[in-house]
Design a protein around this motif. Structure first.
Motif, short mmCIF file in Angstrom:
data_model
loop_
_atom_site.label_atom_id
_atom_site.label_comp_id
_atom_site.label_asym_id
_atom_site.label_seq_id
_atom_site.Cartn_x
_atom_site.Cartn_y
_atom_site.Cartn_z
N HIS A 284 0.82 -1.21 0.00
CA HIS A 284 0.00 0.00 0.00
C HIS A 284 0.86 1.27 0.00
CE1 HIS A 284 -3.43 -2.59 0.72
NE2 HIS A 284 -2.86 -3.08 1.80
N SER A 285 2.17 1.11 -0.27
CA SER A 285 3.13 2.22 -0.30
C SER A 285 3.30 2.88 1.07
CB SER A 285 2.70 3.27 -1.33
OG SER A 285 2.70 2.70 -2.63
N VAL A 286 3.07 2.10 2.12
CA VAL A 286 3.27 2.59 3.48
C VAL A 286 4.60 2.05 3.99
CG1 VAL A 286 2.40 2.56 5.86
CG2 VAL A 286 0.80 2.68 3.93
N PHE A 287 5.44 2.93 4.54
CA PHE A 287 6.74 2.50 5.04
C PHE A 287 6.57 1.57 6.24
CE2 PHE A 287 8.64 5.90 2.52
CZ PHE A 287 9.82 5.28 2.11
N GLU A 288 7.31 0.47 6.22
CA GLU A 288 7.29 -0.49 7.32
C GLU A 288 8.53 -0.27 8.19
OE1 GLU A 288 7.31 -4.17 5.15
OE2 GLU A 288 5.14 -4.37 5.30
N ALA A 289 8.32 -0.26 9.48
CA ALA A 289 9.45 -0.10 10.40
C ALA A 289 10.28 -1.38 10.41
CB ALA A 289 8.95 0.21 11.80
N GLN A 290 11.58 -1.25 10.26
CA GLN A 290 12.48 -2.39 10.26
C GLN A 290 13.50 -2.22 11.39
OE1 GLN A 290 12.49 -5.04 7.80
NE2 GLN A 290 10.48 -4.16 7.38
N PRO A 291 13.85 -3.32 12.08
CA PRO A 291 14.92 -3.23 13.09
C PRO A 291 16.22 -2.77 12.45
CG PRO A 291 13.76 -5.34 13.23
CD PRO A 291 13.32 -4.69 11.95
N ALA A 292 17.03 -2.06 13.22
CA ALA A 292 18.32 -1.56 12.70
C ALA A 292 19.45 -2.13 13.56
CB ALA A 292 18.33 -0.04 12.71
N PRO A 293 19.88 -3.37 13.27
CA PRO A 293 20.89 -4.02 14.12
C PRO A 293 22.29 -3.46 13.93
CG PRO A 293 20.39 -5.37 12.23
CD PRO A 293 19.44 -4.22 12.17
N TRP A 294 23.10 -3.70 14.95
CA TRP A 294 24.52 -3.37 14.91
C TRP A 294 25.33 -4.64 14.68
CZ3 TRP A 294 26.14 1.68 15.33
CH2 TRP A 294 25.22 2.60 15.85
N MET A 295 26.41 -4.50 13.93
CA MET A 295 27.37 -5.60 13.78
C MET A 295 28.75 -5.09 14.15
SD MET A 295 26.09 -7.51 10.29
CE MET A 295 27.56 -8.51 10.22
N ILE A 296 29.40 -5.78 15.08
CA ILE A 296 30.72 -5.38 15.57
C ILE A 296 31.71 -6.48 15.21
CG2 ILE A 296 32.06 -4.57 17.54
CD1 ILE A 296 28.39 -5.09 18.05
N THR A 297 32.72 -6.14 14.43
CA THR A 297 33.72 -7.12 13.98
C THR A 297 35.03 -6.88 14.72
OG1 THR A 297 32.72 -7.17 11.80
CG2 THR A 297 34.96 -8.01 11.97
N GLY A 298 35.69 -7.96 15.10
CA GLY A 298 36.97 -7.82 15.78
C GLY A 298 37.87 -9.02 15.58
N GLU A 299 39.17 -8.79 15.68
CA GLU A 299 40.16 -9.87 15.55
C GLU A 299 41.21 -9.71 16.63
OE1 GLU A 299 41.74 -10.32 11.63
OE2 GLU A 299 39.86 -9.72 10.66
N PRO A 300 41.71 -10.83 17.17
CA PRO A 300 42.74 -10.76 18.21
C PRO A 300 43.96 -10.01 17.71
CG PRO A 300 41.84 -12.97 18.08
CD PRO A 300 41.29 -12.22 16.91
N MET A 301 44.49 -9.16 18.58
CA MET A 301 45.69 -8.38 18.22
C MET A 301 46.91 -9.31 18.22
SD MET A 301 45.11 -4.76 20.21
CE MET A 301 44.33 -5.39 21.69
N GLN A 302 47.80 -9.06 17.27
CA GLN A 302 49.02 -9.85 17.20
C GLN A 302 49.89 -9.58 18.42
OE1 GLN A 302 49.57 -12.12 14.78
NE2 GLN A 302 47.54 -11.57 13.98
N LYS A 303 50.38 -10.67 18.99
CA LYS A 303 51.22 -10.53 20.21
C LYS A 303 52.69 -10.52 19.82
CE LYS A 303 47.81 -12.76 23.18
NZ LYS A 303 47.54 -13.85 24.12
#
Length: 303
Positions: A284-303
């Motif tokens: 019906h051309s009505v905007f639907e609310a959508q969740p807006a998730p976060w994504m956090i990427t990480g890698e172990p630091m070289q020792k």
């Protein structure tokens, strides 16, 4: 060979040559899948290839019934037995769906109308109706892109049922370890595994060291974060792979902060923080609310 079905390389190549000549196609247009004694995603491979040559045995004795159940009953098939090329029965998959596979068997399945591509972000209605609230398929498409899976990859996914199914189709020669925190999610995960015919998913119910050491070592972990378990999840996975890559997913800003803090505490460098937003209209051309998730990427630091 003993009692174990095991096609040699030369035998598989002879079968490939026999079928290529029979069908008058070049071998490069045929996908080979050896399922003997192995867990392979047969249905997902059929879905994305026009011509597939399957070497099978009793490991997947109901394979043809599963193919029919998945909607491939009308696909053209050549059916042969034995290690050496010989005359094959020409039929449809449905013609032999009630015949269990036993011993060395060769199947050549053809469907010229198949799209030879992997579609990211399958519609949610394709998945089992269970206790799980699935992530929007557009967002799942972004997640799959960020995972960057290889066909032989090993990944651990936490409370990520639909993501695990798509991941298993991409890493079809690898292993997806699916950790489900509750019984309802575990049951839904198992229903989806059966529905899609994926056999390279290992479902576990804890991240204890004794459980993880029995499984292939994951290269990366995708975790739907819960406030109480962030530290424990990181600690457990670093024990099995000190170089593991982490991708955390959350809808909550306070959990985003907790994840970043926990990563720094355990020597993991945050390499990217991304929020995914999807804006779309309904019929019906009505905007639907959508969740807006976060994504956090990480890698172990070289020792």
């Amino acid at each position: 060979m003993g009692d174990t079905t095991q096609f040699s390389n030369s035998q598989m190549l002879e079968w490939m040559g026999y079928i290529a000549k029979m069908e008058d196609v070049t071998p490069e247009k045929i996908k080979i899948l050896n399922t003997c004694g192995k867990r392979r995603n047969v249905l997902a491979t059929i879905a994305t290839h026009k011509r597939i040559l399957i070497f099978a045995d009793e490991t997947h004795d109901n394979l043809l019934y599963k193919c029919w159940e998945a909607g491939y009953g009308d696909y053209e098939m050549y059916y042969g037995t034995g290690y050496e090329p010989s005359e094959m029965k020409h039929c449809k998959v449905s013609d032999m769906m009630d015949d269990p596979i036993s011993g060395p068997t060769v199947l050549f399945i053809v469907n010229e109308n198949t799209r030879e591509s992997m579609i990211f972000g399958m519609k949610n209605e394709n998945f089992s109706n269970g206790t799980v609230k699935y992530v929007g398929h557009e967002i799942r498409a972004v997640i799959m892109n960020k995972l960057e899976l290889d066909v032989r990859d090993v990944a651990l996914l936490v409370n990520s049922e639909s993501v695990a199914i798509e991941a298993s189709m991409i890493a079809y020669e690898g292993v997806i370890v699916a950790y489900e925190r509750d019984e309802g999610s575990k049951r839904t995960m198992e229903e989806n595994i059966d529905k899609f015919g994926v056999h390279n998913i290992e479902v576990i119910t804890d991240l204890e060291e004794d459980t993880l050491k029995e499984l292939p070592i994951p290269r990366l972990a995708f975790i739907v974060a819960t406030k109480e378990s962030i530290d424990n999840d990181i600690e457990s996975l670093l024990k099995v792979n000190p170089d593991i890559k982490f991708i955390f997913y959350t809808l909550e800003l306070d959990i985003l902060t907790d994840v970043k803090t926990a990563m720094e505490k355990h020597g993991i460098k945050v390499t990217e923080v991304m929020q995914i937003t999807v804006a779309k209209t309904d019929k019906h051309s009505v905007f639907e609310a959508q969740p807006a998730p976060w994504m956090i990427t990480g890698e172990p630091m070289q020792k």
